[in-house]
Scaffold this motif. Sequence first.
Motif, PDB file in Angstrom:
ATOM      1  N   TYR A 187      57.879  74.152  71.473  1.00  0.00           N
ATOM      2  CA  TYR A 187      56.443  74.229  71.736  1.00  0.00           C
ATOM      3  C   TYR A 187      55.765  72.970  71.208  1.00  0.00           C
ATOM      4  CZ  TYR A 187      51.764  76.127  72.180  1.00  0.00           C
ATOM      5  OH  TYR A 187      50.457  76.336  72.540  1.00  0.00           O
ATOM      6  N   THR A 188      54.964  72.326  72.047  1.00  0.00           N
ATOM      7  CA  THR A 188      54.284  71.087  71.666  1.00  0.00           C
ATOM      8  C   THR A 188      52.781  71.203  71.892  1.00  0.00           C
ATOM      9  OG1 THR A 188      54.480  70.137  73.885  1.00  0.00           O
ATOM     10  CG2 THR A 188      56.325  69.759  72.368  1.00  0.00           C
ATOM     11  N   VAL A 189      52.049  70.220  71.376  1.00  0.00           N
ATOM     12  CA  VAL A 189      50.592  70.176  71.565  1.00  0.00           C
ATOM     13  C   VAL A 189      50.267  70.081  73.058  1.00  0.00           C
ATOM     14  CG1 VAL A 189      48.521  68.801  71.136  1.00  0.00           C
ATOM     15  CG2 VAL A 189      50.206  69.103  69.323  1.00  0.00           C
ATOM     16  N   GLU A 190      51.055  69.295  73.774  1.00  0.00           N
ATOM     17  CA  GLU A 190      50.822  69.119  75.216  1.00  0.00           C
ATOM     18  C   GLU A 190      50.959  70.430  75.971  1.00  0.00           C
ATOM     19  OE1 GLU A 190      51.624  65.315  73.374  1.00  0.00           O
ATOM     20  OE2 GLU A 190      52.738  67.197  73.341  1.00  0.00           O
ATOM     21  N   GLU A 191      51.919  71.258  75.542  1.00  0.00           N
ATOM     22  CA  GLU A 191      52.070  72.564  76.189  1.00  0.00           C
ATOM     23  C   GLU A 191      50.834  73.433  75.925  1.00  0.00           C
ATOM     24  OE1 GLU A 191      54.927  76.564  76.076  1.00  0.00           O
ATOM     25  OE2 GLU A 191      55.656  74.649  75.265  1.00  0.00           O
ATOM     26  N   GLY A 192      50.303  73.361  74.715  1.00  0.00           N
ATOM     27  CA  GLY A 192      49.089  74.112  74.383  1.00  0.00           C
ATOM     28  C   GLY A 192      47.923  73.715  75.252  1.00  0.00           C
ATOM     29  N   ILE A 193      47.791  72.409  75.497  1.00  0.00           N
ATOM     30  CA  ILE A 193      46.717  71.917  76.375  1.00  0.00           C
ATOM     31  C   ILE A 193      46.920  72.387  77.794  1.00  0.00           C
ATOM     32  CG2 ILE A 193      45.665  69.841  77.352  1.00  0.00           C
ATOM     33  CD1 ILE A 193      46.351  68.404  74.726  1.00  0.00           C
ATOM     34  N   ALA A 194      48.185  72.333  78.256  1.00  0.00           N
ATOM     35  CA  ALA A 194      48.490  72.776  79.631  1.00  0.00           C
ATOM     36  C   ALA A 194      48.135  74.242  79.822  1.00  0.00           C
ATOM     37  CB  ALA A 194      49.972  72.547  79.924  1.00  0.00           C
TER      38      ALA A 194
END
Length: 265
Positions: A255-262
């Motif tokens: 899980y990454t920050v980019e996934e959270g934004i997506a």
Amino acid sequence: DGRCRISITLLRKIVAEGNSINANLGNASVKMNRILSQAEVWFNEYKPLLASFRIVTSSENNSLSTPTACAVKMDAVNVALEKGSELSVDLEEAMQLKVLAEKSQKWFSRALAIAPKRSKRNARGKKKVNREKHSLGELLSLVQEASEVPIDISDDLERLQMQLTEVQSWRLQAQCELKSISAAFGKLQSERLAYYGAPDLHTDKVASDQKLAVLEPVDSNNQSPQQKVSKASEGLKVHRMIGNLVKSVHSIGIYTVEEGIAEML
């Protein structure tokens, strides 16, 4: 469990003192000698292994081949511990080896959860298995702790590093896509503002368009094809870009920050 914990050195000393007594100690002496004999067999067999972890000193190890700790496989340690458990006493050297094994096993278990071994079937079909996602921080922590694990972890560390490389590659791609989505949103907003005006005029513009649509039917033949398509196509483009980004999230197990934004788009 009532078992005695004792080092090989102390066990030798006790047996030697008992044998030096000029008296018949009976079964006690026989039992102690048997315990020492069993312990010596185990100790001599696994002395190189113990020396590799510095559980015994190099002077105690007269073996010509002493493997380094980082070259020792977990399976070899488990075999040594299994045989050690068959002794009549808890040999101190075996207990120290057990502590190291338990520490290493905790790392192995975490590594396996974050970067599972890939079966040949899944590798051929590239089928992704749904499983709990771990954070990027957990992955980085495991890689950093690898140097402290006293047993060969080369295969597991390689999987973790491959996982890290995949995640970093995906993050770079996702960041580029997020910039493109942001630019597309900006263009879409500009088109909406140009057509409807400022937000406070939006309601009046829509109502006015609806009245005109009733009173003056539009002649579709007089409309520019580009005008008819552009307003919808830009919105469809943004929707498609977001969909592709969200879909790509499933290709990584971290899980990454980019996934959270997506997920918020």
